[in-house]
Design an enzyme around this catalytic site. Structure first.
Site, PDB file in Angstrom:
ATOM      1  N   GLU A 124       0.802  -1.231   0.000  1.00  0.00           N
ATOM      2  CA  GLU A 124       0.000   0.000   0.000  1.00  0.00           C
ATOM      3  C   GLU A 124       0.828   1.271   0.000  1.00  0.00           C
ATOM      4  O   GLU A 124       0.433   2.272  -0.605  1.00  0.00           O
ATOM      5  CB  GLU A 124      -0.975   0.016   1.182  1.00  0.00           C
ATOM      6  CG  GLU A 124      -2.198  -0.884   1.018  1.00  0.00           C
ATOM      7  CD  GLU A 124      -1.928  -2.349   1.309  1.00  0.00           C
ATOM      8  OE1 GLU A 124      -0.811  -2.688   1.754  1.00  0.00           O
ATOM      9  OE2 GLU A 124      -2.837  -3.174   1.106  1.00  0.00           O
TER      10      GLU A 124
ATOM     11  N   HIS B 248     -11.424  -4.603   9.304  1.00  0.00           N
ATOM     12  CA  HIS B 248     -11.970  -4.441   7.948  1.00  0.00           C
ATOM     13  C   HIS B 248     -13.342  -3.763   7.968  1.00  0.00           C
ATOM     14  O   HIS B 248     -14.118  -3.914   7.030  1.00  0.00           O
ATOM     15  CB  HIS B 248     -12.134  -5.809   7.261  1.00  0.00           C
ATOM     16  CG  HIS B 248     -10.865  -6.445   6.805  1.00  0.00           C
ATOM     17  ND1 HIS B 248      -9.961  -6.994   7.667  1.00  0.00           N
ATOM     18  CD2 HIS B 248     -10.333  -6.616   5.563  1.00  0.00           C
ATOM     19  CE1 HIS B 248      -8.939  -7.496   6.984  1.00  0.00           C
ATOM     20  NE2 HIS B 248      -9.138  -7.271   5.708  1.00  0.00           N
TER      21      HIS B 248
HETATM   22  C1  LIG Z   1      -2.482  -4.401   4.404  1.00  0.00           C
HETATM   23  C2  LIG Z   1      -3.444  -5.272   3.708  1.00  0.00           C
HETATM   24  N1  LIG Z   1      -3.560  -5.190   2.369  1.00  0.00           N
HETATM   25  C3  LIG Z   1      -4.439  -5.944   1.701  1.00  0.00           C
HETATM   26  C4  LIG Z   1      -5.235  -6.828   2.367  1.00  0.00           C
HETATM   27  C5  LIG Z   1      -6.275  -7.658   1.620  1.00  0.00           C
HETATM   28  N2  LIG Z   1      -5.819  -9.023   1.544  1.00  0.00           N
HETATM   29  C6  LIG Z   1      -6.167  -9.927   2.472  1.00  0.00           C
HETATM   30  S1  LIG Z   1      -5.442 -11.401   2.223  1.00  0.00           S
HETATM   31  C7  LIG Z   1      -4.645 -10.845   0.856  1.00  0.00           C
HETATM   32  C8  LIG Z   1      -3.761 -11.759   0.096  1.00  0.00           C
HETATM   33  C9  LIG Z   1      -2.638 -12.267   0.919  1.00  0.00           C
HETATM   34  O1  LIG Z   1      -1.839 -13.082   0.154  1.00  0.00           O
HETATM   35  P1  LIG Z   1      -0.766 -14.023   0.835  1.00  0.00           P
HETATM   36  O2  LIG Z   1       0.073 -13.193   1.735  1.00  0.00           O
HETATM   37  O3  LIG Z   1      -0.072 -14.745  -0.229  1.00  0.00           O
HETATM   38  O4  LIG Z   1      -1.586 -14.981   1.747  1.00  0.00           O
HETATM   39  P2  LIG Z   1      -2.614 -16.118   1.318  1.00  0.00           P
HETATM   40  O5  LIG Z   1      -3.951 -15.475   1.193  1.00  0.00           O
HETATM   41  O6  LIG Z   1      -2.151 -16.704   0.034  1.00  0.00           O
HETATM   42  O7  LIG Z   1      -2.573 -17.093   2.437  1.00  0.00           O
HETATM   43  C10 LIG Z   1      -4.951  -9.517   0.623  1.00  0.00           C
HETATM   44  C11 LIG Z   1      -4.434  -8.715  -0.503  1.00  0.00           C
HETATM   45  C12 LIG Z   1      -5.103  -6.889   3.766  1.00  0.00           C
HETATM   46  N3  LIG Z   1      -5.874  -7.680   4.498  1.00  0.00           N
HETATM   47  N4  LIG Z   1      -4.195  -6.120   4.401  1.00  0.00           N
END
Ligand SMILES: Cc1ncc(C[n+]2csc(CCOP(=O)(O)OP(=O)(O)O)c2C)c(N)n1
Ligand SMILES: Cc1ncc(C[n+]2csc(CCOP(=O)(O)OP(=O)(O)O)c2C)c(N)n1
Ligand SMILES: [Mg+2]
Ligand SMILES: [Mg+2]
Lengths: 322, 337, 322, 337
Positions: free
Chosen positions: B70, B139
């Site tokens: 971000e 959220h």
């Molecule tokens: C700071 C922040 N940015 C975006 C999100 C939205 N978000 C939640 S999970 C996710 C993907 C995370 O990917 P990864 O770290 O690979 O974990 P996975 O879901 O594959 O376990 C996103 C973009 C968030 N919760 N927090």
């Protein structure tokens, strides 16, 4: 490729301008003529000038709290800069910004920055503008060794690689972030090595040697203009003054500064190499010194005489419309 | 004119502005989705589908998916805005401002002033606000007070599809950074939305309902709950005027003050938390301006001073609703000096 | 060193518990019994269990939005977890946290986390506690491939190296951050390689293979306990469900999930290897399956029957005193 | 008792608490300084020397210098607090909250609630606020409204040395996260400070001066400017009561309300910007509670809604001063309903 006589003179003039500007700022600050805080760039001149020599006004740079050198190298008017430091309405920011916020979009200077790590994300944006609008402009970010540990800096490098934008990250490693040594603050002190892991070309150059900096920057700039994406250059350099003007520098070794001024003065190195190679004569260099000294003197005089902002200025420039 | 959801209205505003001006780009996490996968692109079009379809028309040089980063997104958008683009960046949930606030607070918002007026930053940040979907403490916040507090930022909190379209077009054409706060539970609400482009100026409140007894100022989703409350109260003979400020910065204090001069009573409804919030801000401004007119203390109906709880039974109690609004109005009307 | 029979059974039981818990959550979520959002861990079990097997209750872990597996592996009670997902007052957080915020300090579970990159800095702190108080506890952070690009994650790794604290960073690389491929989101897709540049030991292991994960974790934990500082382990793994329950997964290849369930199921791999090596019998494993199935069933029943929070709960637990 | 500066008082509080409880650690950038250099350690002791000397007594395992990495500092402190330490972390300038806010907003502040009351986070964040040193837009803000807005955080804004010591000891012994806002221009102010440890409870305002005509509520450095104004006004026959809330969260609204019930007039002085700020927050609360008592509108004396300008001539106009405060009080007293 040998650099033209004109360019050599320009490079020297810019470096000397930075040096004399900073030395004079130190004097004026100590006298109390300059308010706030100033972080002087003296000792690092070859970095700013070596990097900026191949840049065009349409290319953007983002700088740091230690920004005077970058401003001068990118073409900011020293009268406007000095007036800004003096808090005058003729300053580049009308006196509203001060040392840490000098900017001049006419020459592609996107701002000094009081936030360590503030600049790298901005530069990804400036580079994105170039890519999106299809120009061959590039954008360059200066960051310190201290700033190399900030999360925003890492994010910016990754994002630049992902978006394949013409961004160049310069890490000026002067060994200190305030009073803390780089050798303590970085788990891996090899800034370029760590940055290279982000998937972009990364090299370290000797910041005492203008030509070394320029060569690396040239290559990175040419690559970026040609669509080859981002790069990193770590410039190993030295800081002749304290973190800010007035810093007692207890954290520095005995005689450290004296030794650095003797052994690692990029101006001396430049002078020696161009005179020995008979590229510029001592007379030419001395003439530039004198010219620049006068220009800095004039800038101080002008700043001193310049009008202060007026009350009405307090409330302007915050929104275009509101 | 056709009935459109707020989601459609926002999507339409984006598409129209992107067609009109090639400097407008959309950037954020999964604004299209599917990059670097074996499946289809535009697989998300934003987590709630608001930007879906833009990729197909404008391509990935203008609909830009990013890593989870971000600070780099906001910073890149700010830097791009200062150098010639007009980016619409997405901060998926406003709750994430914590990982990137510097690029708004100290960079984008301050450029114009701190650089002596010489830099423009035509940046729009679209972000989701609001509780009510069981998304819990990280959220579900409505952090527009944080943005409103920052000199240099403009803040938009649309309550319906019509406003969302006109305000977003205005935001994109504005030369200052604008934070555009979209409530998750407003996305599916429909209203009449013209097909053509139109602009709603910032700082012009919308008088949603005329009334003589009491003024209700409500933001975003709370406009609808206030309308429900007003329907109930009408049957009790209480005639509510409802004002939707639409933008909290600039704030149209004039329209609110004119109303309170007539009604003498003000209730402010804000889904966010009470301390240093928009409700208190408006109460302070109007309390000062309308001191002579006020027949009762200004009441604020807000969330409690707690994080948003997960369990729906608690979340429901957390969010101001028509019952609580009506009760606050009744007390205000019943107040005798 | 061969793992004891008991530990093998515990490992299997924990993995199966995660799998059946998640499959059941998917059913309950689809039915509407579970509010909000849930991100299921199925497919990644060997990672959580392989990492946590050598941890003690006093060791802390921090988790992500996809936290159920980590909770179970670290010893959280599945009744308390299920009740939490159902928003009941008997939940581990009294129903106030939900899926993304399950925590239980009694077993060293410092919280799932709704903020990508939220956990790594916290773990540096938990490790600092261990170092400062002179215990030999360690602290482990789980992060995804997506989270590996977040600035806070990089900062945490550097800080852990600088402070030489017993922190272990696990990167569960399941190839996706929401609907975006890791191959797009990371300028350098080699997470461990990039992390290694921060100055700490970093390895990549096959996350389908419980024993490989466990061996790497064992080594890192032992090193951390002995004062050897932080490490990184990248676990390459797979996600059997969508980003969240209900995700249409249009971004995934045709038959991708079916193929992964067939070829890259860490439970199948485990079963095969322990039976082939005659370490556990099919009967033993089946007995565990049945036991766990019943336990999950009981957890759902109990959650369904459990009381909801009451109005007064809204305002409690926010300040100790105020 | 001896006269001590606020800087000394804070240093003393830290040293005493560190002696008393080995779980108390200090962590931040250059809190000692000199790490990894050829020169001396404890070269800074904090950029303004507030933590100097702690390293010598407590060593580098309890006085911990860090890289420039605010998210990791705040996060590490939060994580350490949740697991058994009682860290005092330094955020050098409050302006830097933008690069680390998440660890306070979404982590430390929310742990207790979101984990159902089972986690304590005894964290103190010391941070510098305030304009007046020519430090410009990114080093001069007073962002306590941002912290006050966050449920779960407690916020302290001491105006003098005595309070600073007692409040900091209280903060360190408190089991919730506390943001301790130190004004750069209060550091050198002296007051009588007992050598022994003492605690000042949160949520108890200090009545700095008794008066009958008007109540002035002032925060941090503004307490002193208000006292100046009150001296001038006294000569004009206007008798000011000055209240220093000392903590904005919790806020001692009772003491303010009791005063306003007597005086009927309230002026709030806050160096921060006006929108969604503490001044408006207090105005809203007291406006509601003291509606019947108020003889004049509540006035707020704040900075303008702009970033902090650099040039000292503008900065001086930016910061509320005794003149502006006195003028606001005169208008409030002269107000006739
Ligand atoms: C700071 C922040 N940015 C975006 C999100 C939205 N978000 C939640 S999970 C996710 C993907 C995370 O990917 P990864 O770290 O690979 O974990 P996975 O879901 O594959 O376990 C996103 C973009 C968030 N919760 N927090
Ligand atoms: C986010 C943030 N953290 C801390 C500071 C305080 N600060 C200003 S300059 C500086 C040191 C920067 O070191 P480095 O990046 O090496 O640059 P140098 O001063 O050596 O040029 C620090 C810590 C700041 N301005 N911003
Ligand atoms: Mg440095
Ligand atoms: Mg992933």
């Amino acid at each position: 490729m040998q650099m033209s006589h004109e360019r050599l003179k320009k490079a020297y003039r810019d470096m000397v301008t930075i040096r004399l500007f900073e030395e004079r700022v130190q004097v004026e600050f100590t006298k109390g003529a300059i308010p706030g805080f100033v972080h002087l760039y003296a000792g690092q001149e070859a970095s700013a000038v070596g990097v900026c020599l191949d840049l065009r006004p349409e290319d953007n740079i983002a700088s740091t709290h230690r920004g005077h050198g970058h401003c001068i190298a990118k073409g900011c008017d020293i009268n406007g800069m000095m007036a800004e430091l003096f808090g005058r309405s003729t300053g580049l920011c009308g006196g509203k910004g001060g040392s840490m916020h000098i900017a001049d979009m006419n020459v592609g200077m996107l701002g000094a920055n009081g936030i360590v790590g503030g600049g790298p994300p901005l530069v990804v944006g400036a580079a994105l503008t170039a890519k999106t609008l299809g120009t061959d402009n590039v954008a360059v970010c200066f960051t310190g060794d201290g700033g190399s540990n900030q999360g925003t800096t890492f994010e910016a490098m990754n994002m630049a690689v992902v978006l394949k934008v013409p961004a160049i990250f310069i890490f000026e490693n002067n060994g200190y972030g305030e009073a803390t040594g780089h050798s303590y603050a970085a788990g891996n002190t090899d800034i370029a090595g760590r940055a290279g892991g982000f998937g972009l070309p990364a090299v370290t150059v000797d910041g005492d040697n203008f030509f070394a900096v320029h060569a690396a920057a040239s290559e990175a700039i040419a690559r970026a203009r040609a669509g080859g994406g981002p790069s990193v250059i770590e410039v190993s350099t030295v800081r002749f003054f304290g973190h800010h003007s007035g810093d007692a520098q207890l954290y520095r070794g005995k005689d450290e500064v004296a030794r650095l001024r003797e052994e690692r003065d990029c101006l001396k190195v430049f002078r020696k190499s161009v005179t020995e190679a008979a590229l510029l004569s001592a007379d030419e260099l001395n003439a530039i010194d004198a010219e620049v000294a006068q220009a800095v003197e004039d800038a101080v005089e002008a700043a001193r005489a310049a009008p202060l902002p007026v009350a009405g200025d307090l409330l302007t420039d915050v929104y275009g419309t509101y | 004119m056709a009935l459109k959801t707020t989601r459609q209205a926002i999507n339409e505003a984006l598409a129209m502005e992107m067609r009109r001006d090639k400097r407008v780009v959309v950037i954020g996490e999964d604004v299209s989705g599917g990059a670097g996968t074996d499946g289809s692109r535009d697989a998300y079009g934003g987590v709630l589908g608001v930007t879906r379809g833009l990729l197909g028309e404008f391509g990935d040089s203008r609909v830009i998916d990013t890593p989870i980063t971000e600070s780099a997104i906001m910073g890149a958008a700010a830097g791009a805005a200062a150098t010639g683009l007009r980016p619409v960046a997405e901060l998926m949930f406003c709750d994430f401002l914590g990982v990137c606030f510097d690029q708004l607070l100290n960079q984008a918002a301050k450029f114009r002033y701190m650089f002596g007026g010489k830099v423009k930053t035509p940046l729009v940040v679209r972000t989701m606000i609001g509780a009510g979907r069981g998304a819990a403490a990280q959220h579900s916040q409505s952090l527009y007070q944080m943005f409103t507090a920052v000199p240099g930022l403009k803040v938009v909190v649309p309550s319906n599809a019509y406003d969302a379209k006109g305000l977003l077009i205005e935001a994109i054409r504005d030369d200052d950074p604008v934070i555009f706060c979209e409530h998750k539970l407003v996305y599916d609400l429909k209203s009449e939305v013209p097909d053509e482009a139109y602009r709603i100026p910032f700082g012009e409140a919308n008088i949603v309902r005329d009334g003589e007894d009491v003024t209700i100022v409500a933001l975003s989703r709370m406009v609808h709950f206030s309308a429900e409350a007003a329907d109930v109260l009408a049957k009790e003979g209480i005639d509510c005027e409802i004002i939707d400020p639409r933008t909290t910065s600039p704030l149209d204090a004039d329209t609110i003050a004119e109303s309170v001069e007539r009604t003498g009573r003000l209730v402010i409804v804000d889904e966010s938390t009470p301390r240093c919030g928009v409700a208190g801000d408006i109460a302070a401004i109007i309390g000062e301006r309308c001191f002579r007119d006020l027949k009762a203390p200004i009441r604020r109906v807000t969330a409690p001073h707690t994080p948003v709880p997960f369990s729906p039974v608690l979340e429901k109690l957390y969010i101001p609703d028509a019952l609580r609004i009506a009760e606050a109005v009744r007390q205000t009307v019943a107040y005798a000096r």
